[in-house]
Write a protein that holds these residues in place. Sequence first.
Motif, PDB file in Angstrom:
ATOM      1  N   UNK A  82       2.361  -1.963 -17.151  1.00  0.00           N
ATOM      2  CA  UNK A  82       3.066  -1.969 -15.898  1.00  0.00           C
ATOM      3  C   UNK A  82       2.125  -2.026 -15.062  1.00  0.00           C
ATOM      4  N   UNK A  83       0.801  -1.751 -14.919  1.00  0.00           N
ATOM      5  CA  UNK A  83       0.124  -1.943 -13.613  1.00  0.00           C
ATOM      6  C   UNK A  83      -0.238  -2.130 -13.544  1.00  0.00           C
ATOM      7  N   UNK A 120       0.376  -1.473  -0.010  1.00  0.00           N
ATOM      8  CA  UNK A 120      -0.165   0.201  -0.132  1.00  0.00           C
ATOM      9  C   UNK A 120       0.819   1.605  -0.324  1.00  0.00           C
ATOM     10  N   UNK A 121       0.558   2.675  -0.874  1.00  0.00           N
ATOM     11  CA  UNK A 121       1.669   3.630  -1.215  1.00  0.00           C
ATOM     12  C   UNK A 121       0.225   4.449  -0.914  1.00  0.00           C
ATOM     13  N   UNK A 122       0.427   5.673  -0.473  1.00  0.00           N
ATOM     14  CA  UNK A 122      -0.188   6.686   0.560  1.00  0.00           C
ATOM     15  C   UNK A 122       0.757   7.594   0.369  1.00  0.00           C
ATOM     16  N   UNK A 123      -0.006   8.660  -0.861  1.00  0.00           N
ATOM     17  CA  UNK A 123       0.526   9.933  -0.904  1.00  0.00           C
ATOM     18  C   UNK A 123       0.115  10.786  -0.589  1.00  0.00           C
ATOM     19  N   UNK A 127       3.940  -6.605 -11.346  1.00  0.00           N
ATOM     20  CA  UNK A 127       3.010  -5.920 -10.493  1.00  0.00           C
ATOM     21  C   UNK A 127       1.567  -5.961 -11.063  1.00  0.00           C
ATOM     22  N   UNK A 128       0.728  -5.508 -10.434  1.00  0.00           N
ATOM     23  CA  UNK A 128      -1.537  -5.017 -10.677  1.00  0.00           C
ATOM     24  C   UNK A 128      -1.497  -4.518  -9.975  1.00  0.00           C
ATOM     25  N   UNK A 129      -1.661  -2.876 -10.460  1.00  0.00           N
ATOM     26  CA  UNK A 129      -3.333  -2.059  -9.039  1.00  0.00           C
ATOM     27  C   UNK A 129      -4.251  -2.857  -8.737  1.00  0.00           C
ATOM     28  N   UNK A 179      -2.752   4.017  -3.323  1.00  0.00           N
ATOM     29  CA  UNK A 179      -2.622   2.536  -4.747  1.00  0.00           C
ATOM     30  C   UNK A 179      -2.652   1.542  -3.643  1.00  0.00           C
ATOM     31  N   UNK A 180      -3.198   0.379  -3.638  1.00  0.00           N
ATOM     32  CA  UNK A 180      -2.504  -1.016  -3.325  1.00  0.00           C
ATOM     33  C   UNK A 180      -2.286  -2.532  -4.018  1.00  0.00           C
TER      34      UNK A 180
END
Length: 508
Positions: free
Chosen positions: A115-116, A74-77, A122-124, A137-138
């Motif tokens: 790419x995503x 998990x990326x938190x912006x 990697x899969x978002x 984004x997870x």
Amino acid sequence: MMALCGSVSAQPQPTQIVVAQPADIRSTNPGVNRDNTTDGVVLNIVEGLVGYHENGTVGPLLARSYTTSADGLTYTFKLRTGVKFHNGDPMTSADVLWSWKRYMDPKTDWRCLSEFDGRSGVKVVNATAPDAQTFVLQLDKPSAVFLDTLARTDCAMAAVISKKSVKEDGSWDKPIGTGPFKFDEWKRGEFVTMSAFADYQSPPGNKADGYLGLKTPQVAQVKFLTVPDMSTSKAGLQSGAIDATQITSSDVQELKANRAVKVMGAVDAGKNTLLMQTNDPVLKDERIRQAIAYSLDMKQIVAASSEGLAHVNNSAIQETSGFYSAVQKKGYEYNPAKAKKLLQEAGYKGQAIVIQANKRAHVPSFSVAVLSQAMMQAVGINAQIEVLEWATQLDRYNSGNYQMSSFTYSSRLDPALSYEQFSGVKAKQPRKVWDDPVAQKLIDQSFVEADPKKRQALFDQLHTQMITKTPLIVLYNVTDSWGVRTRVSGFTVWEGKPFLWGTRLGSK
């Protein structure tokens, strides 16, 4: 001589800078129907959540910070406040989410969708905007290069744009971004103009740092002029009709003598190389590949091919990278006697070794091949040159149909991506040069290892093995020569793309 396109026979206005480009842009749609020339224009207009520092590492851009969960999924912006789009609307996480969903829609035809969406690893799996200043984004699995991929310029940095960039039917209209310049006009085949954004909010910093740091626009308008003929753009530079343009290495010395022009060499992460086909009956012997490396006076090759603007770098990692360590500095030595000894040990009988090359003006393919041929012949190697059209050479590269190839790779800033560019299983991808299970295991580890020290150790092992095995010889990083009028200050080029923020005009 051809007349300059775009009506620039007169001197430019004091508030406008004119930058010549060898080709027109392909579109104004970020990351869609693009090439490097297109990216160089559009990335003055749009920005993403993250961007590249000058050293190739990634930092926050439209985000003020980001965090990664303990499991790496998990990326938190957290977004910067006060950022506006060029139409005056404030940017919020709703705009980030809208932009992301648009990119992930296959109908958008985004360059980096694969790419995503899981096709390239990697899969978002989820994107949310829990509040106005937060975007999340997870991922389905951890990735050490996720942020680097978000920042990639060929992906347009997954730029955040206004919903009003598209028409009511969802079709593309024009880029309404957050960058230091706003889009004005595109006259196809002739020029693109953009003007300074008065309400631009620069990222934090007291100085420019790649796509980060101080990015204040200092000139009212920029015109990117399409001038396909490089002799014409040189003439425009000399007359003052053009302020900045890429030049050929053969024009460097002439323009250095012009007091109204300064010559700059812009080094990027692209790699000028000599590839070796390790499946070839002759070159499959590691000793012969090493002999070729020892036969080459690389300092002389690089100095001659770059008109003295570059120097040797045998690493797959560019010198500005934070991963360019003392180990990466270790390269090949020029030792003709050792080359002859290795050839004798390998039982070399004078079989022909053909170097494929092309004569494109902006790459050193042919000059590198000619110099290498002479040095290889001096130690007893029957080196020959086959000159091909670039399209043919590229086809031969993609099919693995060569013995040696004087070849230039485009930029890959993260070292894992740089090594992956030429490494892999030839049976599955014939274009791959280095087919080595040990090396591939190290590369695979570098894609998931997040700790910088551990990644450094992996890259250092890879470099040491590459120098020993010699599946290719990295000679030096791509150096583009630019001519700039002396009345222009602060103009920079990074990874082949011009930065117009910070550029000023004087009276010279």
